[in-house]
Design a protein around this motif. Structure first.
Motif, PDB file in Angstrom:
ATOM      1  N   SER A 208       3.379 -14.981  -0.156  1.00  0.00           N
ATOM      2  CA  SER A 208       3.575 -14.639   1.236  1.00  0.00           C
ATOM      3  C   SER A 208       4.564 -13.446   1.326  1.00  0.00           C
ATOM      4  CB  SER A 208       4.228 -15.745   1.972  1.00  0.00           C
ATOM      5  OG  SER A 208       4.739 -15.503   2.913  1.00  0.00           O
ATOM      6  N   THR A 209       3.956 -12.510   2.246  1.00  0.00           N
ATOM      7  CA  THR A 209       4.678 -11.512   2.373  1.00  0.00           C
ATOM      8  C   THR A 209       5.642 -11.423   3.667  1.00  0.00           C
ATOM      9  OG1 THR A 209       3.035 -10.617   3.887  1.00  0.00           O
ATOM     10  CG2 THR A 209       2.710 -10.018   1.521  1.00  0.00           C
ATOM     11  N   PHE A 210       5.700 -12.657   4.151  1.00  0.00           N
ATOM     12  CA  PHE A 210       6.520 -12.774   5.461  1.00  0.00           C
ATOM     13  C   PHE A 210       7.952 -12.241   5.083  1.00  0.00           C
ATOM     14  CE2 PHE A 210       7.205 -14.155   9.588  1.00  0.00           C
ATOM     15  CZ  PHE A 210       8.559 -14.839   9.400  1.00  0.00           C
ATOM     16  N   SER A 211       8.477 -12.853   4.029  1.00  0.00           N
ATOM     17  CA  SER A 211      10.232 -12.502   4.074  1.00  0.00           C
ATOM     18  C   SER A 211      10.344 -11.316   2.859  1.00  0.00           C
ATOM     19  CB  SER A 211      10.569 -13.458   3.065  1.00  0.00           C
ATOM     20  OG  SER A 211      10.307 -13.818   1.915  1.00  0.00           O
ATOM     21  N   SER A 212       9.090 -10.464   2.657  1.00  0.00           N
ATOM     22  CA  SER A 212       9.364  -9.124   1.871  1.00  0.00           C
ATOM     23  C   SER A 212      10.314  -8.204   2.646  1.00  0.00           C
ATOM     24  CB  SER A 212       7.978  -8.537   1.545  1.00  0.00           C
ATOM     25  OG  SER A 212       7.174  -8.168   2.633  1.00  0.00           O
ATOM     26  N   THR A 213      10.632  -7.372   1.781  1.00  0.00           N
ATOM     27  CA  THR A 213      11.787  -6.381   2.405  1.00  0.00           C
ATOM     28  C   THR A 213      10.822  -5.251   2.908  1.00  0.00           C
ATOM     29  OG1 THR A 213      13.570  -7.122   0.995  1.00  0.00           O
ATOM     30  CG2 THR A 213      13.926  -4.923   1.983  1.00  0.00           C
ATOM     31  N   ALA A 214       9.999  -4.904   2.194  1.00  0.00           N
ATOM     32  CA  ALA A 214       9.179  -3.699   2.401  1.00  0.00           C
ATOM     33  C   ALA A 214       7.800  -3.657   1.627  1.00  0.00           C
ATOM     34  CB  ALA A 214       9.890  -2.241   2.192  1.00  0.00           C
ATOM     35  N   MET A 215       6.780  -3.138   1.925  1.00  0.00           N
ATOM     36  CA  MET A 215       5.660  -2.777   1.379  1.00  0.00           C
ATOM     37  C   MET A 215       4.996  -1.458   1.781  1.00  0.00           C
ATOM     38  SD  MET A 215       3.655  -6.658   2.919  1.00  0.00           S
ATOM     39  CE  MET A 215       2.296  -6.230   1.666  1.00  0.00           C
ATOM     40  N   GLY A 216       4.333  -0.998   0.771  1.00  0.00           N
ATOM     41  CA  GLY A 216       3.852   0.204   1.159  1.00  0.00           C
ATOM     42  C   GLY A 216       3.033   0.909  -0.013  1.00  0.00           C
ATOM     43  N   TRP A 217       2.777   2.129   0.092  1.00  0.00           N
ATOM     44  CA  TRP A 217       2.086   2.799  -0.933  1.00  0.00           C
ATOM     45  C   TRP A 217       2.713   3.914  -1.624  1.00  0.00           C
ATOM     46  CZ3 TRP A 217      -2.919   0.865  -1.751  1.00  0.00           C
ATOM     47  CH2 TRP A 217      -3.191  -0.352  -1.016  1.00  0.00           C
ATOM     48  N   TYR A 218       2.265   4.287  -2.866  1.00  0.00           N
ATOM     49  CA  TYR A 218       2.595   5.366  -3.463  1.00  0.00           C
ATOM     50  C   TYR A 218       1.372   6.115  -4.104  1.00  0.00           C
ATOM     51  CZ  TYR A 218       7.507   3.773  -2.857  1.00  0.00           C
ATOM     52  OH  TYR A 218       8.714   3.405  -2.369  1.00  0.00           O
ATOM     53  N   ARG A 219       1.612   7.220  -4.582  1.00  0.00           N
ATOM     54  CA  ARG A 219       0.427   7.995  -5.377  1.00  0.00           C
ATOM     55  C   ARG A 219       0.708   8.883  -6.458  1.00  0.00           C
ATOM     56  NH1 ARG A 219      -1.592  11.876  -0.433  1.00  0.00           N
ATOM     57  NH2 ARG A 219      -0.042  13.564  -0.817  1.00  0.00           N
ATOM     58  N   GLN A 220      -0.129   8.765  -7.421  1.00  0.00           N
ATOM     59  CA  GLN A 220       0.349   9.890  -8.521  1.00  0.00           C
ATOM     60  C   GLN A 220      -1.017  10.785  -8.958  1.00  0.00           C
ATOM     61  OE1 GLN A 220       1.803   7.837 -11.969  1.00  0.00           O
ATOM     62  NE2 GLN A 220       2.572   9.779 -12.872  1.00  0.00           N
ATOM     63  N   ALA A 221      -0.839  11.996  -8.640  1.00  0.00           N
ATOM     64  CA  ALA A 221      -1.924  12.901  -9.306  1.00  0.00           C
ATOM     65  C   ALA A 221      -1.659  13.243 -10.525  1.00  0.00           C
ATOM     66  CB  ALA A 221      -1.936  14.151  -8.274  1.00  0.00           C
ATOM     67  N   PRO A 222      -2.927  13.827 -11.248  1.00  0.00           N
ATOM     68  CA  PRO A 222      -2.846  14.147 -12.526  1.00  0.00           C
ATOM     69  C   PRO A 222      -1.600  15.042 -12.785  1.00  0.00           C
ATOM     70  CG  PRO A 222      -4.793  14.098 -11.909  1.00  0.00           C
ATOM     71  CD  PRO A 222      -4.001  13.761 -10.684  1.00  0.00           C
ATOM     72  N   GLY A 223      -0.887  15.117 -13.805  1.00  0.00           N
ATOM     73  CA  GLY A 223       0.244  15.831 -14.135  1.00  0.00           C
ATOM     74  C   GLY A 223       1.507  15.969 -13.009  1.00  0.00           C
ATOM     75  N   LYS A 224       1.439  15.095 -12.077  1.00  0.00           N
ATOM     76  CA  LYS A 224       2.566  14.883 -11.365  1.00  0.00           C
ATOM     77  C   LYS A 224       3.243  13.633 -11.420  1.00  0.00           C
ATOM     78  CE  LYS A 224       0.479  18.147  -7.908  1.00  0.00           C
ATOM     79  NZ  LYS A 224       0.318  18.385  -6.559  1.00  0.00           N
ATOM     80  N   GLN A 225       4.568  13.717 -10.738  1.00  0.00           N
ATOM     81  CA  GLN A 225       4.941  12.445 -10.521  1.00  0.00           C
ATOM     82  C   GLN A 225       4.706  11.477  -9.409  1.00  0.00           C
ATOM     83  OE1 GLN A 225       9.245  13.494 -10.199  1.00  0.00           O
ATOM     84  NE2 GLN A 225       9.571  13.446 -12.329  1.00  0.00           N
ATOM     85  N   ARG A 226       5.062  10.129  -9.695  1.00  0.00           N
ATOM     86  CA  ARG A 226       4.393   9.272  -8.433  1.00  0.00           C
ATOM     87  C   ARG A 226       5.134   9.723  -7.184  1.00  0.00           C
ATOM     88  NH1 ARG A 226       3.779   3.057  -9.720  1.00  0.00           N
ATOM     89  NH2 ARG A 226       2.272   4.170 -11.406  1.00  0.00           N
ATOM     90  N   GLU A 227       4.879   9.759  -6.112  1.00  0.00           N
ATOM     91  CA  GLU A 227       5.583   9.921  -4.877  1.00  0.00           C
ATOM     92  C   GLU A 227       5.153   8.963  -3.823  1.00  0.00           C
ATOM     93  OE1 GLU A 227       4.224  13.574  -3.437  1.00  0.00           O
ATOM     94  OE2 GLU A 227       1.984  13.139  -3.029  1.00  0.00           O
ATOM     95  N   LEU A 228       6.236   8.936  -2.869  1.00  0.00           N
ATOM     96  CA  LEU A 228       6.034   7.822  -1.678  1.00  0.00           C
ATOM     97  C   LEU A 228       4.876   8.498  -0.633  1.00  0.00           C
ATOM     98  CD1 LEU A 228       7.177   6.044   0.430  1.00  0.00           C
ATOM     99  CD2 LEU A 228       8.442   7.837   1.195  1.00  0.00           C
ATOM    100  N   VAL A 229       3.956   7.575  -0.303  1.00  0.00           N
ATOM    101  CA  VAL A 229       2.954   7.847   0.378  1.00  0.00           C
ATOM    102  C   VAL A 229       3.522   7.271   2.000  1.00  0.00           C
ATOM    103  CG1 VAL A 229       0.764   7.591   1.390  1.00  0.00           C
ATOM    104  CG2 VAL A 229       1.051   7.727  -1.006  1.00  0.00           C
ATOM    105  N   ALA A 230       3.715   5.714   1.870  1.00  0.00           N
ATOM    106  CA  ALA A 230       4.089   5.351   3.179  1.00  0.00           C
ATOM    107  C   ALA A 230       4.648   3.786   3.072  1.00  0.00           C
ATOM    108  CB  ALA A 230       3.060   5.161   3.970  1.00  0.00           C
TER     109      ALA A 230
END
Length: 115
Positions: free
Chosen positions: A26-48
């Motif tokens: 259950s996500t009801f009590s979760s603090t945050a949910m979201g998305w990150y992305r990683q392109a080739p040769g780059k660090q993972r970054e925040l999307v939303a």
């Protein structure tokens, strides 16, 4: 906790995709949910991310084009991506966090934008 992401694929520049990430807990009590992305040769970054109170945070490069939302009944977080650009090409990972010590990641879904 398992996170199952879906919705990635190949799309032309200017097109849209909607990513979904369903969790086994259950996500009801979760603090945050979201998305990150990683392109080739780059660090993972925040999307939303979206917090339990509804506050949303976006990476600078996606503001105005992407929208994050959550459904605590379906235990799912979504990412609506519009006006896609070639630089949005990456593996997208969903993330869920409870407090400051518990965090889980999905397996990643590939988004490829052709120019």
């Amino acid at each position: 906790v398992q996170l199952q992401a879906s919705g990635g694929g190949l799309v032309q520049a200017g097109g849209s995709l909607r990513l979904s990430c369903a969790t086994s807990r259950s996500t009801f009590s979760s603090t945050a949910m979201g998305w990150y992305r990683q392109a080739p040769g780059k660090q993972r970054e925040l999307v939303a991310t979206i917090e339990s109170g509804g506050w949303k945070k976006y990476g600078d490069t996606v503001k105005g084009r992407f929208t994050v939302s959550r459904d605590n009944v379906k235990n799912t977080v979504y990412l609506q991506m519009n006006s896609l650009k070639s630089e949005d090409t990456a593996v997208y990972y969903c993330n869920i966090r409870w407090g400051t010590r518990e965090e889980h990641w999905g397996q990643g879904t590939q988004v490829t934008v052709s120019s």
